[in-house]
Every structure is written in C-alpha cells, then in structure tokens.
Design a protein around this motif. Sequence first.
Motif, PDB file in Angstrom:
ATOM      1  N   GLU A 152       0.175  28.816   6.649  1.00 21.74           N
ATOM      2  CA  GLU A 152      -0.860  28.883   5.607  1.00 21.74           C
ATOM      3  C   GLU A 152      -1.112  30.324   5.168  1.00 21.74           C
ATOM      4  OE1 GLU A 152      -4.325  27.107   7.314  1.00 21.74           O
ATOM      5  OE2 GLU A 152      -3.415  25.119   7.439  1.00 21.74           O
TER       6      GLU A 152
ATOM      7  N   GLN B 278      -0.501  19.166  19.490  1.00 24.27           N
ATOM      8  CA  GLN B 278      -0.847  18.944  18.084  1.00 24.27           C
ATOM      9  C   GLN B 278      -2.253  18.366  17.937  1.00 24.27           C
ATOM     10  OE1 GLN B 278       0.838  20.248  15.684  1.00 24.27           O
ATOM     11  NE2 GLN B 278       2.438  20.894  17.077  1.00 24.27           N
TER      12      GLN B 278
ATOM     13  N   GLN C 223      -8.317  23.192  13.876  1.00 29.58           N
ATOM     14  CA  GLN C 223      -8.301  23.381  12.426  1.00 29.58           C
ATOM     15  C   GLN C 223      -9.531  22.750  11.790  1.00 29.58           C
ATOM     16  OE1 GLN C 223      -4.211  22.428  11.032  1.00 29.58           O
ATOM     17  NE2 GLN C 223      -4.415  24.495  10.215  1.00 29.58           N
TER      18      GLN C 223
ATOM     19  N   ARG D 265       1.030  26.949  12.651  1.00 22.28           N
ATOM     20  CA  ARG D 265       0.419  26.259  11.511  1.00 22.28           C
ATOM     21  C   ARG D 265      -0.401  27.220  10.646  1.00 22.28           C
ATOM     22  NH1 ARG D 265      -2.449  20.536  12.271  1.00 22.28           N
ATOM     23  NH2 ARG D 265      -0.404  20.087  13.127  1.00 22.28           N
TER      24      ARG D 265
END
Length: 122
Positions: free
Chosen positions: A39, A108, A115, A35
């Motif tokens: 980014e 997840q 995050q 992830r």
Amino acid sequence: MSDRRYRCTCPGATVWVTGPPLADRLAAAYALADRLAAERRRVEVLDRFDGPGTNAERAGLLAEVLARNGVVAIVPCAAEAVAAVRARHEASGTRYVEVCVAGRESPQDSVAAVQGLLAGRC
C-alpha cells in the motif's frame, strides 16, 4: 524534538505483536509489513528485541520514535513491558495498536485484525 510543529504528519503507528510462539509473531509481523508496503506505507519490523537479555522498553522507545515520524513500526515481542510501552505512546499522542496472535487461525487473521484497528484510528 518534542515540539509538535516539527512532527511528521504521516500516519505512523506502533504495532506490538504478542502471543506464543515467536514464529507466529514473526510470521504475522512480516505478513503485515508486506501488506502495508504494498500500500506504499513506510514500515519497519523491529524483530531483534525478543529473547533473553533484550529490553522491551527500549524497543518501545525506538518504535515510538519511528511512529512519530510516519513509519509503521511492527514489534513482534513478548508481552513484558507492554503497559510501560503503551503508557509512553499515550503520553506522547503516538498511535499504538496491540495484537495477540494466540488463538488465531493464521498470520493473515492477525494481519486483518491489525489493519482493521489501524484503519479505525487514521
């Protein structure tokens, strides 16, 4: 070099992933790395520092050096030496986030938690 004038200004951090079992730690670490890479963040998973005969403090030192230089260093490691690693990061002013995968529904969920912590410390 410990002189702050020469430090990278990119937002690096160490993410220390704990909790049983190792497979869950690894899954969460690689899901987070994917992830963050999406980014366009610089990221490194230090996944060779868990198991008999490994030195968690050494992993913490390596992660701190990477984090000071703008890399998000993810360490899926058991909980030993966490206090020493955390103290070293605090002393150097390097961002440090701890997440435990135990009790989470999926990797997840752990990624979302990390995050959120990283976003709150940028």
